[in-house]
Structures are given as C-alpha cells and as structure tokens.
Design an enzyme around this catalytic site. Structure first.
Site, PDB file in Angstrom:
ATOM      1  N   ARG A 175      53.914  46.260 -11.586  1.00 14.24           N
ATOM      2  CA  ARG A 175      52.643  45.840 -11.065  1.00 14.24           C
ATOM      3  C   ARG A 175      53.163  45.258  -9.476  1.00 14.24           C
ATOM      4  O   ARG A 175      52.619  45.486  -8.496  1.00 14.24           O
ATOM      5  CB  ARG A 175      51.969  44.685 -11.735  1.00 14.24           C
ATOM      6  CG  ARG A 175      50.846  43.919 -10.674  1.00 14.24           C
ATOM      7  CD  ARG A 175      49.802  43.280 -11.436  1.00 14.24           C
ATOM      8  NE  ARG A 175      50.257  42.473 -12.649  1.00 14.24           N
ATOM      9  CZ  ARG A 175      50.904  41.390 -12.683  1.00 14.24           C
ATOM     10  NH1 ARG A 175      51.426  41.015 -11.374  1.00 14.24           N
ATOM     11  NH2 ARG A 175      51.388  40.809 -13.644  1.00 14.24           N
ATOM     12  N   TYR A 212      29.899  53.722   3.648  1.00 11.41           N
ATOM     13  CA  TYR A 212      29.723  53.980   2.445  1.00 11.41           C
ATOM     14  C   TYR A 212      29.097  53.239   1.616  1.00 11.41           C
ATOM     15  O   TYR A 212      29.107  51.995   1.535  1.00 11.41           O
ATOM     16  CB  TYR A 212      31.107  54.277   1.880  1.00 11.41           C
ATOM     17  CG  TYR A 212      31.485  54.608   0.547  1.00 11.41           C
ATOM     18  CD1 TYR A 212      30.922  55.893   0.231  1.00 11.41           C
ATOM     19  CD2 TYR A 212      32.011  53.781  -0.533  1.00 11.41           C
ATOM     20  CE1 TYR A 212      31.128  56.281  -0.965  1.00 11.41           C
ATOM     21  CE2 TYR A 212      32.130  54.164  -1.665  1.00 11.41           C
ATOM     22  CZ  TYR A 212      31.881  55.237  -1.996  1.00 11.41           C
ATOM     23  OH  TYR A 212      32.073  55.752  -3.438  1.00 11.41           O
ATOM     24  N   ASP A 228      37.799  52.015   8.466  1.00 10.46           N
ATOM     25  CA  ASP A 228      37.999  52.847   7.307  1.00 10.46           C
ATOM     26  C   ASP A 228      37.926  54.271   7.766  1.00 10.46           C
ATOM     27  O   ASP A 228      37.095  54.750   8.608  1.00 10.46           O
ATOM     28  CB  ASP A 228      36.555  52.604   6.542  1.00 10.46           C
ATOM     29  CG  ASP A 228      36.478  53.554   5.062  1.00 10.46           C
ATOM     30  OD1 ASP A 228      37.162  54.567   5.285  1.00 10.46           O
ATOM     31  OD2 ASP A 228      35.879  53.245   4.399  1.00 10.46           O
ATOM     32  N   LYS A 244      39.549  61.187  -1.249  1.00  9.69           N
ATOM     33  CA  LYS A 244      39.160  62.147  -0.483  1.00  9.69           C
ATOM     34  C   LYS A 244      39.999  63.081   0.148  1.00  9.69           C
ATOM     35  O   LYS A 244      40.840  63.537  -0.567  1.00  9.69           O
ATOM     36  CB  LYS A 244      38.024  61.177   0.404  1.00  9.69           C
ATOM     37  CG  LYS A 244      37.336  60.188  -0.141  1.00  9.69           C
ATOM     38  CD  LYS A 244      36.169  60.886  -1.034  1.00  9.69           C
ATOM     39  CE  LYS A 244      35.591  59.513  -1.889  1.00  9.69           C
ATOM     40  NZ  LYS A 244      35.117  58.454  -0.923  1.00  9.69           N
TER      41      LYS A 244
HETATM   42  C1  LIG Z   1      34.626  57.077  -1.216  1.00  8.39           C
HETATM   43  C2  LIG Z   1      34.936  56.109  -0.112  1.00  8.39           C
HETATM   44  C3  LIG Z   1      35.320  54.959  -0.328  1.00  8.39           C
HETATM   45  C4  LIG Z   1      35.568  54.362  -1.787  1.00  8.39           C
HETATM   46  O1  LIG Z   1      36.768  54.943  -2.252  1.00  8.39           O
HETATM   47  P1  LIG Z   1      36.764  55.096  -3.846  1.00  8.39           P
HETATM   48  O2  LIG Z   1      38.127  55.659  -3.969  1.00  8.39           O
HETATM   49  O3  LIG Z   1      35.690  55.853  -4.342  1.00  8.39           O
HETATM   50  O4  LIG Z   1      36.929  53.828  -4.303  1.00  8.39           O
HETATM   51  C5  LIG Z   1      35.388  54.121   0.726  1.00  8.39           C
HETATM   52  N1  LIG Z   1      35.161  54.478   2.064  1.00  8.39           N
HETATM   53  C6  LIG Z   1      34.785  55.675   2.144  1.00  8.39           C
HETATM   54  C7  LIG Z   1      34.559  56.062   3.577  1.00  8.39           C
HETATM   55  C8  LIG Z   1      34.386  56.624   1.103  1.00  8.39           C
HETATM   56  O5  LIG Z   1      34.166  57.883   1.443  1.00  8.39           O
END
Ligand SMILES: *Cc1c(COP(=O)(O)O)cnc(C)c1O
Length: 382
Positions: free
Chosen positions: A50, A102, A174, A199
């Site tokens: 961890r 998101y 983000d 993604k």
């Molecule tokens: C999918 C997504 C998230 C969240 O990520 P997870 O891997 O699903 O927890 C956060 N920000 C954006 C822009 C996303 O597309």
C-alpha cells in the site's frame, strides 16, 4: 496541431528502466504485498505494497513524465485520485468547480464531501468575471475540467490560474479529455493535474485507474499521505497494464484526433444534426483558446440530433461500429447518451441549464478507419 515529436519517444521510455537483477526490458509485475526485512525496519526501500510497490513506482515516474511534472501518484480510479486531492482540504473550505464537470465528479462533491462541511459552488468558468466575483476568503481550490464533458466547452487555464493566484487558491485541472499529449496544464499555471487513466491513458477499455501529478514537493507529500493512509492504490497488474498502454499513447492520440476532426466535420453538414460540439471547429465559441492551449482536440465529439428522443434511440441502436456504452478514450469507438447514462446523476435543473437534453449524443471516436466511422454514422442517421 499535433503530438509533439519528442512525445513519441517520451511515451515509449517513460518510467521504464531495464530490471537491475535480470535485464528484463519490461518492468516486472511485483505481485507482492510485503517485503522481507533484514532487521526491524531495515529493507530495500519497500515494506508494504500500500505504501509502495516497484511496478507502481515505475508507473508514477511515467505519470510525472507525461505531464512534465516532478511527481506522479497512481490511484485505483479517477475518482479515487480526485478524492485524495479533496482530502487535503479542511472542513469549512470552499471549492469553485466548473459547472460542466464529469457527472461522477459532481456526485462525489455534492453527495459525499458536502457532508464533511466542505462547500462546492458550480459555476460557468468560461465567464471569468463571474469566477473572480465568486472567490471568497475560504476558497482554497478552483477545479477545472477542460474540455468539459459532455459539451466540450474550453476553459482558459492561464486566465483561471491568474485568478487562483490572486485568491491564494490551488488550481486543479482534470486533463482526462485532452490527455497529457494535447494539453499541458502546468505550462498554463495549474498546481495539480488529475486524470482518469481509465480513458485515453489506459486506452483499451480494460482498466479503471487514476493519476495525480504535481510539481510542489509539499503538495506531493500531502497527497501521497492520503494515498498511503487511505489506500486507494492500483494493484501491480493494473500498473503494468498502464505502463504498456502509455507506450502507444502518442500514436493512439494522433488517430483519435484525426478521427474526431473528420467526424465533427461530417456531422456539421448532416441535415438531421442540429448542433455539433467540438473544440476543433472554428465556429466553437472558445476555438481561439482551444487553439492556443491545446495541441490537438482528441476524439470526443458531441451533437444534438433533430427530432425527438425516439429518433435518438433508433439512431443509437442502428450504429454498428460505435458501441453504446459508458466511458471514452478506448481504441474502439463508443457512443453515449449523457442525459440517461453518464450524466444521469446531475440534478435535472442543472442538466437543463447546461443544455444536456434528450437529443444530446456524445461520441468517443476510436482508432478505426475514419471512413468506416462516417459510413456507420451515415447509415444510422438515414
Ligand atoms: C471518467 C472520468 C472521471 C472518473 O474516473 P474513473 O476512472 O471512472 O473513476 C473523472 N473525470 C473525467 C473527465 C472522466 O471522464
């Protein structure tokens, strides 16, 4: 507009060194929870997975390299990464969040963290006057997602960073939609960059993961402590898969971006399409900012279909190359209905205010042939 030449080399080698014991060119999967010690607290730098794991360490070096940052931290999901960032705040703190985030980010802030006496205010950050007016003494963070999801608005990171500096607030970006190869938020003044590696960085629709990048050593220590104390870490196998994914990020992003551009131009001319949202179209309201701030526009394209909801469902069901599914950024093309799928958790009034209605469709263009993607759309729109 394209991936920087040096980035093709960077992604292949980021974080990876030949294994010192065997010479293995690929980072081994250290599938272990613990490490043998020679005397109490005497070890080779790892004591419990961890806290640290050699496969994850390599991934964290790669994450830092991708954003040109000093530090990278790996998490078990994008939302776990976001959670760790919010957990450096204190009760009473105020966060300004761009209104078109998101869906899961909004849910995390509204439903999980608001009850810990943190306040989140969602505002349109394309309006800088409104943003500056919303700053309060207790505003400790400004949270930007750009391009936004699903309407692909573009926020001027540099302008927001000047406001954040004046308010002594940290600027979080983000960067999931642009990927590190098409947008470098640290170059425009960001303090923290976060990605859902589920993604584009993962890119193969087989991993849930998250990344945080920072330059400041103290900030790194704070978020690393949350990672260690909270424990939302990826396993060594996921870390290995991400290291593998990153090697092809540059070639993938070029194809995603080329396909996104072709699809956006095609949809624009189609009589059944009311409006196309894509930051690479000159008529996009923030096209000038997008061109300055981004090196490519990725493969995300949203549009409003004319007609009614039944027409949208018929269209979604007729598609064959695009699969109807949540998520984005994978090699295969996906289509999503934000109102009923990814953004179902956004309060209805907010959805209406933003323009996320029954006719809105979001595409994630994969790396198939552009011709096949357009043929698929043409047939389903007929
Ligand atoms: C999918 C997504 C998230 C969240 O990520 P997870 O891997 O699903 O927890 C956060 N920000 C954006 C822009 C996303 O597309």
């Amino acid at each position: 507009m394209n991936v920087r030449a040096a980035d093709f080399t960077k992604v292949v080698h980021a974080g990876v060194e030949a294994d010192p014991r065997t010479g293995a060119i690929m980072t081994p999967i250290f599938q272990t929870s613990t490490y043998v010690q020679s005397a109490p607290n005497e070890h080779k730098g790892w004591d419990y997975s961890r806290a640290g794991n050699p496969t994850r360490d390599a991934l964290e070096v790669a994450f830092a390299a991708l954003e040109g940052a000093r530090h990278g931290l790996a998490f078990s999901s994008g939302l776990a990464a976001e959670q760790a960032i919010i957990q450096i705040l204190n009760p009473g703190d105020h966060v300004l969040v761009c209104d078109d985030v998101y869906g899961g980010t909004g849910r995390l802030f509204r439903r999980l963290f608001a009850k810990y006496n943190l306040s989140f205010e969602f505002i349109d950050m394309t309006d800088l006057v409104k943003l500056e007016a919303a700053l309060r003494p207790e505003t400790k963070m400004i949270w930007v997602e750009t391009p936004t999801n699903p309407l692909l608005k573009v926020i001027d990171i540099e302008a927001v960073s000047r406001i954040a500096r004046r308010g002594k607030a940290l600027l979080v970006v983000d960067n999931t939609f642009a990927s590190p190869l098409f947008q470098s938020p640290f170059e425009w003044g960001a303090d923290i960059v976060v990605h859902s590696t589920t993604k584009y960085i993962g890119g193969h629709s087989d991993i849930i993961g998250g990344a945080v990048m920072v330059n400041d050593d103290a900030l790194h220590e704070q978020i690393k402590f949350v990672q260690f104390a909270g424990g939302a870490v990826p396993g060594p196998f996921e870390a290995f898969l991400l290291l593998r994914s990153i090697k092809t990020l540059a070639v993938r992003m070029e194809k995603h971006a080329a396909n996104g551009m072709e699809v956006a131009h095609y949809l624009k001319t189609h009589p059944k399409v009311a409006q196309v949202f894509f930051p690479g179209l000159p008529e996009h309201p923030q096209y000038a900012i997008a061109k300055r701030q981004m090196r490519g526009f990725s493969g995300m394209v949203s549009f409003n279909l004319k007609g009614n909801y039944d027409d949208v469902v018929r269209f979604l069901q007729k598609l064959e190359v695009f699969s109807l599914a949540e998520s984005l950024g994978g090699v295969e093309s996906l289509v999503n209905h934000p109102e009923k799928m990814t953004h179902a958790s956004v309060p209805e009034e907010m959805r209406r205010h933003l323009g996320i209605g029954s006719q809105l469709v979001r595409l994630s263009c994969g790396i198939e042939s552009a011709e096949d993607l357009i043929k698929d759309l043409k047939r389903a729109l007929a």
